[in-house]
Enzyme design. Structure first.
Site, PDB file in Angstrom:
ATOM      1  N   HIS A   1       0.818  -1.218   0.000  1.00 44.09           N
ATOM      2  CA  HIS A   1       0.000   0.000   0.000  1.00 44.09           C
ATOM      3  C   HIS A   1       0.849   1.264   0.000  1.00 44.09           C
ATOM      4  O   HIS A   1       0.335   2.358  -0.251  1.00 44.09           O
ATOM      5  CB  HIS A   1      -0.975  -0.002   1.196  1.00 44.09           C
ATOM      6  CG  HIS A   1      -0.348   0.325   2.509  1.00 44.09           C
ATOM      7  ND1 HIS A   1       0.002  -0.641   3.432  1.00 44.09           N
ATOM      8  CD2 HIS A   1      -0.025   1.517   3.067  1.00 44.09           C
ATOM      9  CE1 HIS A   1       0.512  -0.056   4.502  1.00 44.09           C
ATOM     10  NE2 HIS A   1       0.509   1.252   4.300  1.00 44.09           N
TER      11      HIS A   1
ATOM     12  N   ASP B   1      -0.496  -7.617   1.595  1.00 42.33           N
ATOM     13  CA  ASP B   1       0.114  -6.289   1.587  1.00 42.33           C
ATOM     14  C   ASP B   1       1.638  -6.399   1.600  1.00 42.33           C
ATOM     15  O   ASP B   1       2.294  -6.160   2.616  1.00 42.33           O
ATOM     16  CB  ASP B   1      -0.390  -5.490   2.798  1.00 42.33           C
ATOM     17  CG  ASP B   1       0.006  -4.022   2.738  1.00 42.33           C
ATOM     18  OD1 ASP B   1       0.510  -3.583   1.683  1.00 42.33           O
ATOM     19  OD2 ASP B   1      -0.191  -3.320   3.752  1.00 42.33           O
TER      20      ASP B   1
ATOM     21  N   SER C   1       4.431   2.592   7.865  1.00 40.59           N
ATOM     22  CA  SER C   1       4.167   1.566   6.857  1.00 40.59           C
ATOM     23  C   SER C   1       5.460   1.029   6.259  1.00 40.59           C
ATOM     24  O   SER C   1       6.391   1.790   5.967  1.00 40.59           O
ATOM     25  CB  SER C   1       3.299   2.139   5.738  1.00 40.59           C
ATOM     26  OG  SER C   1       1.979   2.329   6.177  1.00 40.59           O
TER      27      SER C   1
END
Length: 311
Positions: free
Chosen positions: A84, A129, A230
């Site tokens: 992502h 992911d 992230s």
């Protein structure tokens, strides 16, 4: 933590009985010590003596020169991160990777990309992911630039294992760090996926949210992985070797102990990584896997729930 050798190495009891390299390590220069090894030393930063080299695989991922995510070196020419993180563009020329950096802002070696590989089943921003970034040129190993090890498909952290999340993102809600901002480390304890599913059950009522491709971990000591984390690495120590067990993916809120952070399980994607990067170092063990979680989720949550966030 005092500057100098030692640090976290040796202070964490290994949750695994034994580990070994699946393949014999190859030599790639005088500084290469094998994956998952640290080279801690002291450095003066703005007049302050600080520790560097503790997490030499950690890298900055830049989009048009601006920091957006973290990643980890798993090979001289490959970086592991969250899929992502790459939603802004699929053009590798828009991104670059900075290695050998411990503080922000700090000038490191900025490397262009030649290829972005996003998992083909990544569609809902939560499951599958994972992504790989191929550097245009191989990195040169140094005390501050080293690869992390990856687990084989059978190597999974037992419930209760204490691991560490590494990244430059925030560790507390609504706290803006002062520069220079050091690479952060947050302790995280592995939680059973079934328990994690129960805590997140309100999101999809009775449907299973945390799948086999995910790990669930609760932060310790009042800190958590919040914004801009992230792609950061979740690493566990196995016989003095650091292995990346997860990639920071998403969570609900910040610092809410009842809602643990969700990580992409790297062991689940061992075969996927192997087919794309031929000579990555994988650590294995003889015991069977400990966790057997379940599957899948939905992107609609990101639209309807403002507190659900990608880290």
């Amino acid at each position: 933590m005092a500057c100098g050798p030692g640090g976290l190495q040796g202070h964490l009891a290994s949750p695994f009985s034994s580990a070994g390299l699946e393949n014999q390590p190859y030599i790639e220069g005088s500084w290469f010590r094998g994956c998952g090894q640290t080279n801690m030393s002291c450095k003066m930063v703005h007049g302050k003596l600080v520790e560097v080299g503790k997490w030499p695989w950690q890298v900055n991922i830049l989009f048009l020169g601006m920091y957006i995510c973290s990643g980890s070196l798993i090979h001289r020419q490959w970086v592991l991160t969250a899929a992502h993180c790459l939603q802004r563009s699929k053009d590798p020329q828009m991104y670059s990777v900075m290695v050998g950096v411990h503080h922000l802002p700090e000038n490191g070696t900025q490397l262009p990309l030649t290829r972005i590989v996003i998992h083909e089943d990544f569609r809902n921003l939560m499951s599958q992911d994972i992504a790989l970034l191929q550097l245009r040129d191989p990195v040169s190993w140094s005390p501050l630039v080293q690869p992390v090890c990856l687990p084989t498909i059978k190597l999974k952290p037992p419930v209760g294992t204490m691991c560490w999340v590494i990244g430059w993102g925030l560790t507390k809600k609504q706290v803006t760090p002062k520069t220079p901002y050091s690479l952060q480390e947050v302790a995280a304890r592995i939680i059973n996926n079934d328990i994690c599913n129960k805590r997140y059950r309100f999101l999809l009522k009775n449907q299973k949210l945390i799948g086999n491709d995910m790990l669930c971990a609760s932060s310790e000591w009042g800190l958590d992985t919040c914004k801009a984390n992230s792609g950061s690495s979740l690493v566990c120590q196995v016989n003095k070797t650091w292995i990346q067990m997860g990639v920071v993916s998403w969570g609900f809120g910040c610092g809410r102990r009842q809602y643990p952070t969700i990580y992409t399980s790297t062991s689940y994607f061992t075969q996927w990584i192997k087919t794309r990067v031929a000579d990555v170092r994988f650590i294995s063990r003889a015991d069977p896997a400990f966790l057997s979680p379940v599957f899948l989720t939905a992107y609609i949550l990101l639209v309807s729930l403002g507190s659900l966030w990608l880290l």
